[in-house]
Design an enzyme around this catalytic site. Structure first.
Site, mmCIF file in Angstrom:
data_model
loop_
_atom_site.group_PDB
_atom_site.id
_atom_site.type_symbol
_atom_site.label_atom_id
_atom_site.label_comp_id
_atom_site.label_asym_id
_atom_site.label_seq_id
_atom_site.Cartn_x
_atom_site.Cartn_y
_atom_site.Cartn_z
ATOM 1 N N ARG A 87 0.853 -1.950 0.025
ATOM 2 C CA ARG A 87 -0.502 0.381 0.268
ATOM 3 C C ARG A 87 1.075 1.120 0.132
ATOM 4 N NH1 ARG A 87 -1.067 1.227 5.957
ATOM 5 N NH2 ARG A 87 0.804 0.215 6.904
ATOM 6 N N TYR A 121 2.431 -14.939 17.622
ATOM 7 C CA TYR A 121 3.314 -14.166 17.148
ATOM 8 C C TYR A 121 5.358 -13.752 17.658
ATOM 9 C CZ TYR A 121 6.184 -8.990 16.113
ATOM 10 O OH TYR A 121 6.330 -8.112 16.414
#
Ligand code: NAD
Length: 313
Positions: free
Chosen positions: A37, A143
């Site tokens: 992006r 994570y």
């Protein structure tokens, strides 16, 4: 030959500020930003940008060859909170991205790699205060598991193929230029937005949950210093510390600047992740090996955040 740098994940919380600092140091044309992006205005306007998906090895290679890149800073990951919601996706992205870059370094396509680890490698069995560099490392989050595996893969590529890969275990990072991307320490950024907008904040962590934190400038300086340092026989993912605080202590520091500020507490699922992490870190190895030292303290960070956001929101 001078370094030519590619940052992958440059529109994120760290990537944004890393690009700007690297462009200041190495020259705008020598630092290519890339992400899936667009980045903020400053990043897009100040130098080259490529739309790049880190899972697409051919595209990465094409960008590296076209720009004659020598060093890659890999800043893509799915962070702690989002990873708990989608373990398979987090594992796939966090590992595929690292493999793609380590493979290219092994094959000589690039010379040097930066890959960030996290305090999330530590788990509930790790000593909580002044957590040593080498200690019990048994993460209890998706994570953390991916970061520990990543550290082990970096170590493997360094010792088996001589890949020059360098890592830091970042604590929670606080900054105002870009909003954070779904981590457990995001409260320490959100609180400033709400302090300015509403003069009150509801914390998703309990009042006395102490975590190690750092102002973004120090994290960026640590990253660039480590990459420039003349060190490392073997791979080390360095602990780096700055200051530690709880939501209650951060609120007190904000209250010094905004006396009417109030905080309340409504802990959610993120509390479990935070409770498994250390409260402070022993970073003496980073100090000794490459001269690490944080510059910004808690009160200075609070003033800088409030001033920075005042103009941004
Ligand atoms: P972030 O979520 O803010 O940014 C990640 C960026 O990666 C985003 O801009 C996103 O668009 C991009 N991205 C996602 N998928 C992609 C893909 N397939 N291809 C290319 N780009 C893609 O993350 P951040 O906070 O800037 O963290 C950067 C690194 O630092 C991560 O490895 C993270 O685990 C680590 N880290 C961050 C913190 C922190 O407090 N921010 C603490 C410890 C470690």
């Amino acid at each position: 030959m001078a370094a030519k740098i590619l940052i992958i994940g440059s529109s994120g919380q760290i990537g944004t500020e890393l690009v700007l600092k690297l462009r200041e140091n190495y020259g705008n044309a020598n630092v290519v930003a890339s992400d899936i992006r667009k980045g903020n205005y400053e990043v897009m306007e100040s130098g080259p940008f490529e739309f790049l998906d880190v899972t697409n090895k051919d595209d990465i290679k094409e960008v590296i060859e076209r720009h004659q890149i020598t060093e890659v800073y890999l800043m893509v990951a799915i962070l702690s909170v989002i990873a708990e919601q989608n373990p398979q996706k987090a594992w796939d992205l966090n590992m595929t991205s690292l493999f793609n870059i380590l493979d290219m370094a092994r094959d000589g396509v690039i010379k040097k790699v930066f890959w960030p680890s996290s305090i999330a490698v530590f788990g509930p069995d790790t000593p909580k205060t002044n957590t040593p560099q080498d200690t019990v490392i048994k993460p209890s989050t998706v994570y953390g598991i991916s970061k520990l595996a990543g550290e082990n893969w970096c170590s493997y590529f360094k010792s088996n193929y001589g890949v020059d890969v360098r890592s830091l275990r970042y604590p929670g990072l606080i900054s105002y230029k870009t909003t954070p991307g779904g981590g457990t320490t995001d409260y320490a950024v959100e609180i400033f937005y709400e302090a300015i907008r509403r003069k009150s904040y509801t914390s998703f962590l309990e009042e006395n949950t102490v975590l190690p934190m750092m102002y973004m400038d120090d994290a960026i300086n640590a990253t660039i210093s480590l990459m420039q340092a003349d060190i490392q026989e073997e791979y080390v993912s360095y602990n780096i510390g700055a200051f530690s605080f709880s939501p209650k202590e951060l609120a007190a520091a904000i209250k010094k600047q905004i006396p009417e500020f109030t905080i309340s507490y409504k802990p959610d699922a993120r509390q479990k992740i935070a409770s498994s992490w250390p409260q402070s870190l022993d970073d003496s190895k980073a100090q000794k090996d490459w001269g690490w030292k944080a510059k910004t303290d808690l009160d200075e960070m609070v003033v800088t955040m409030l001033q920075g956001l005042h103009y941004n929101i």
